[in-house]
Scaffold this active site. Structure first.
Site, PDB file in Angstrom:
ATOM      1  N   CYS A 108       0.823  -1.216   0.000  1.00 34.92           N
ATOM      2  CA  CYS A 108       0.000   0.000   0.000  1.00 34.92           C
ATOM      3  C   CYS A 108       0.853   1.260   0.000  1.00 34.92           C
ATOM      4  CB  CYS A 108      -0.908   0.051   1.234  1.00 34.92           C
ATOM      5  SG  CYS A 108      -2.100  -1.286   1.352  1.00 34.92           S
TER       6      CYS A 108
ATOM      7  N   GLY B 200       1.900  -0.018  -4.850  1.00 39.13           N
ATOM      8  CA  GLY B 200       0.652  -0.736  -5.079  1.00 39.13           C
ATOM      9  C   GLY B 200       0.125  -0.437  -6.461  1.00 39.13           C
TER      10      GLY B 200
ATOM     11  N   ASN C   1      -1.913   1.672   5.488  1.00 35.91           N
ATOM     12  CA  ASN C   1      -0.765   0.939   4.948  1.00 35.91           C
ATOM     13  C   ASN C   1      -0.224   0.047   6.054  1.00 35.91           C
ATOM     14  OD1 ASN C   1       2.691   1.809   4.383  1.00 35.91           O
ATOM     15  ND2 ASN C   1       1.587   0.062   3.586  1.00 35.91           N
ATOM     16  N   GLY C   2      -0.146  -1.234   5.791  1.00 34.09           N
ATOM     17  CA  GLY C   2       0.358  -2.166   6.793  1.00 34.09           C
ATOM     18  C   GLY C   2      -0.514  -3.400   6.856  1.00 34.09           C
TER      19      GLY C   2
ATOM     20  N   TYR D 124      14.489  -2.237  -0.806  1.00 33.96           N
ATOM     21  CA  TYR D 124      13.716  -2.429  -2.030  1.00 33.96           C
ATOM     22  C   TYR D 124      12.455  -1.584  -2.140  1.00 33.96           C
ATOM     23  CZ  TYR D 124      10.927  -4.855  -5.598  1.00 33.96           C
ATOM     24  OH  TYR D 124      10.156  -5.141  -6.686  1.00 33.96           O
TER      25      TYR D 124
END
Length: 484
Positions: free
Chosen positions: A16, A42, A121-122, A261
């Site tokens: 996300c 995303g 997000n998570g 990354y």
């Protein structure tokens, strides 16, 4: 909905990206630009919710890329107002690849004191337990997303304001969460007590911005102010930014894979350039795992900064031995078995004239299943390379992530079942070396490496040391690493 690259499933995926703006005209346009900058976090779907004094709350949720859905005037005219939040996603819960539009965030709820929208997000590690409890008490869920739990918990709260209700709800949530939310007049940002997932604050004229990464501030010309701290809640309105810490303070455990990354190399994390961290990873790799070779070649694009660092430290020339097709997008033909068997060739191509007869060091960010690594190795050998050596800019990924990253089951992770030498033999390369966990910590600025008694980051995917117990997964039979 099929994945963007059905044959490119050998990378961990951040699930996300979130973005919010308050105090500007046409906030939705700024959110769309911000989400475009966060598209790497995303690519499955995106959504925007806005509020306008006359039009009230409005939303648009779509599958696919931001550029394909939130650039037309006809769509953006339906999203008026000076306050907006947005979200881009991969699947966070439910059936992967079978997402319904109702699972696309932001989610909206109408409360007694007005409406509110929330984007997350998570990953909530006790979402199943919370969902069971809420359903037993009469809640009716509309999606398969764990994030919807927050809305239902807020609805059951007796808090006198929406921020109060959000506080109470998030105290019952376990796992990793960075949240942007909005009421009719307020933009709200929250990070979990360990600060696993990122969230930053920016200034845009008289307005304010919340974003997963600083690169999204750059695209709209916003000034980076600071990171939202672990366990912090900010409430932003016409009077400015109000900050407090509603959770018990804890030592931050930010996700170290953001440095490796997930984040864009032009972002800043913890006051440090992501690009510089990745370049330094290459420097550490060259020190830890030197090898005689003719060329250092990155696996595009995520391996490039580490390959530059490896080349600089080793003195071996850097070369773009592999070219990426930048216009790949979604596969333009039906991904039949024959097309799938073409592997990464639709996405990557080898510079044969450069590679032929050379001893090549390939630098990549990670090895997950190993399928893509084998295909790239075959392409390099087919191009006439004399030797192929892999250098990996992260430690072996041996454990799944439960904090908002799309990770295969543990038995599908190559490093979970093989030693480094067994992986080398499996990939059929001349040598394979990963950066050590201590080396990775040094590369991101921890001069003494990893403190085993009190790690500075969340590195569970490498170490098996989970800072928050994955309650739901334990119920499903997941076995954590035995205490040493």
């Amino acid at each position: 909905m099929p994945p963007a690259h059905p044959f490119d499933d050998d990378k961990l995926k951040e699930e996300c990206g979130i973005f919010g703006v308050v105090g500007v005209s046409d906030a939705a346009n700024f959110v769309a630009l911000g989400l475009h900058a966060l598209q790497h976090r995303g690519q499955e779907a995106g959504g925007i919710v806005t509020h306008d004094a006359e039009a009230g709350f409005n939303s648009a949720r779509r599958f696919g890329y931001v550029r394909d859905n939130f650039t037309s005037q006809s769509v953006m005219e339906t999203l008026p107002g000076p306050l907006a939040i947005g979200h881009v996603r991969y699947s966070t819960a439910g059936s992967k690849g079978q997402t319904a539009i109702r699972d696309v965030q932001p989610f909206f709820g109408e409360f007694s004191m007005g409406g509110a929208a929330i984007a997350h997000n998570g990953n909530i590690t006790n979402a199943n337990a919370l969902r069971r409890e809420l359903i037993e008490r009469g809640s009716i869920f509309q999606s398969s997303s764990d994030s919807e739990c927050i809305i239902h918990l807020m609805a059951r709260s007796m808090g006198r304001s929406i921020p109060d209700r959000m506080e109470e709800a998030l105290r019952k949530v376990e796992g990793a969460f960075s949240v942007v939310a909005m009421t009719r007049t307020k933009l709200i940002g929250v990070r979990d007590p360990l600060g696993v997932r990122p969230l930053v604050l920016g200034k845009l004229g008289d307005g304010w911005v919340l974003s997963s990464e600083t690169c999204a501030l750059d695209i709209i010309g916003a000034e980076f102010i600071r990171e939202i701290e672990a366990g912090e809640m900010v409430v932003i309105n016409d009077e400015g930014v109000q900050s407090h810490f509603p959770f018990r303070r804890a030592k931050s455990r930010f996700c170290i894979f953001e440095h490796v990354y997930f984040s864009r190399p032009d972002s800043i994390l913890g006051g440090r350039s992501v690009y510089e961290s990745r370049r330094q990873i290459g420097v550490e790799l060259a020190k830890e795992a030197p090898v005689d070779a003719d060329l250092v070649c990155p696996v595009p694009d995520s391996g490039t900064p580490a390959a530059i660092g490896f080349s600089q430290e080793s003195g071996i020339p850097f070369a773009l031995g592999i070219t990426r097709n930048q216009y790949m997008g979604r596969t333009f033909i039906e991904p039949t078995e024959q097309i799938r068997n073409m592997g990464v060739r639709l996405k990557l191509n080898v510079n044969r004239g450069l590679i032929r007869g050379k001893r090549v060091i390939l630098v990549d960010d990670s090895v997950v299943r190993g399928t893509t690594s084998r295909k790239i190795k075959e392409m390099i050998l087919d191009a006439g390379a004399a030797e192929v050596h892999f250098r990996i800019a992260s430690p072996p990924t041996a454990w799944p992530c439960f904090y908002g990253v799309d990770t295969p089951q543990r038995e599908k992770l190559l490093a979970a079942t093989m030693s480094e030498e067994e992986m080398r033999a499996h990939l059929e390369v001349d040598s394979l070396k990963f950066i050590s966990l201590d080396g990775l910590y040094r590369a991101v600025g921890q001069a003494n490496g990893r403190d085993a008694d009190s790690p500075q980051y969340c590195d569970a995917c490498f170490s098996g040391d989970y800072p928050v117990r994955p309650v739901d997964m334990l119920e499903q039979g997941f076995e954590m690493k035995a205490a040493e």
